[in-house]
Write an enzyme that holds these catalytic residues in place. Structure first.
Site, PDB file in Angstrom:
ATOM      1  N   SER A 166       0.853  -1.200   0.000  1.00  0.00           N
ATOM      2  CA  SER A 166       0.000   0.000   0.000  1.00  0.00           C
ATOM      3  C   SER A 166       0.879   1.236   0.000  1.00  0.00           C
ATOM      4  CB  SER A 166      -0.898   0.016   1.238  1.00  0.00           C
ATOM      5  OG  SER A 166      -1.537   1.269   1.392  1.00  0.00           O
ATOM      6  N   TYR A 179      -1.453  -0.760  10.353  1.00  0.00           N
ATOM      7  CA  TYR A 179      -1.518  -1.015   8.912  1.00  0.00           C
ATOM      8  C   TYR A 179      -0.316  -0.401   8.200  1.00  0.00           C
ATOM      9  CZ  TYR A 179      -3.532  -1.224   4.195  1.00  0.00           C
ATOM     10  OH  TYR A 179      -3.759  -1.470   2.860  1.00  0.00           O
TER      11      TYR A 179
END
Length: 286
Positions: A166, A179
């Site tokens: 990501s 995350y």
């Protein structure tokens, strides 16, 4: 057979030559984790269109079966994917996934570590360490575990690994330290494993999406109104004014896994609509 292709203009001796690029994954075995929905589903379907033998895996039998059936319809030869219901954070399930793939097809050409988990993780939440542990177990540990188990088979086929990370591995996102840390770890694991597996003939790369229209926002607890608000925010914050779709990521993965990217390893490729350079945040956060 369905073949994706595009044209490059190559200049040589002041003349322009057209070179056709065709993606054909016939006789290739592609394992996509987290392929029962979202980006993983789109990746699996794109490879099915290109003739690959697909392994669909996830925790929901219903979703795995649905995606498998749709991949079979998209396959030029109507190849039936292998369906494996598994929780890859469980070592025995992960081992069964790899073993089932080899037993079914006798080989593995491409491992796509797509499965991931995200949840709001604020340093002000007294339970945030529990969330952090869950995120790291799936996003990082499971990726490493599957890579270790798949490597011997990928060496035999001179295959490759693509990790789905990501933009948050590079750009911090308030309220998501777990995350962001997990994706930063995946980016670095990609680089290190590329160095170690390269001599075995295995390429390892990483694709880093930005905001993509999936069930991600619903999964982290946003309601329909908040999802719409966040998607609009992501669109407006992109320099090109769009929000990504799962197929955008799938198309890049197809290229990275192909022979046209044979000189690429250890790369982390952004596909984020410019999010790295924009005001990326949760619009609904306070």
């Amino acid at each position: 057979m369905v073949i994706c292709c595009f044209f490059l203009q190559q200049r040589k001796n002041n003349k322009i030559h057209k070179m056709s690029i065709k993606f054909d994954y016939s006789n290739k075995v592609v394992l996509v984790t987290g392929s029962s929905s979202g980006i993983g589903e789109s990746i699996a379907k794109r490879f099915a269109q290109l003739g690959a033998m697909i392994v669909i895996t996830g925790r929901s039998r219903e979703n795995v079966n649905r995606v498998s059936n749709e991949c079979q319809q998209l396959s030029p030869k109507k190849l039936k994917p292998l369906e494996v219901i598994a929780d890859i954070t469980i070592d025995d399930d992960a081992k069964r996934l790899i073993q089932s793939t080899i037993q079914m097809f006798g080989r593995l050409d491409l491992l796509i570590n797509n499965a991931g988990y995200a949840q709001i993780t604020s340093i002000f939440d007294p339970k945030s360490l529990d969330t952090f542990d869950k995120v790291m177990r799936l996003d990082v540990r499971a990726t490493i575990n599957l890579t270790l188990m798949a490597a011997p088979y990928l060496e035999q086929t001179r295959g490759n690994i693509i990790n789905i990370s990501s933009v948050c591995g590079t750009k911090p996102l308030v309220g998501f330290y777990g995350y962001c840390m997990a994706k930063a770890a995946i980016d670095m694991f990609t680089r290190v494993s590329a160095l170690e597996l390269g001599p075995k003939g295995i390429r390892v790369n990483c694709v880093d999406p930005g905001g993509v229209r999936t069930n991600f926002l619903n999964a982290i607890g946003l309601n329909a109104e908040q999802v719409a608000q966040q998607e609009e925010f992501l669109r407006r914050s992109s320099p090109i004014g769009i929000i990504g779709e799962p197929n955008d990521v799938a198309d890049l993965v197809v290229y990275v896994g192909s022979e046209y990217a044979k000189f690429m390893t250890g790369s982390c490729l952004l596909i984020d609509g410019g999010a790295l350079y924009s005001a990326l945040a949760l619009a609904t956060s306070s």
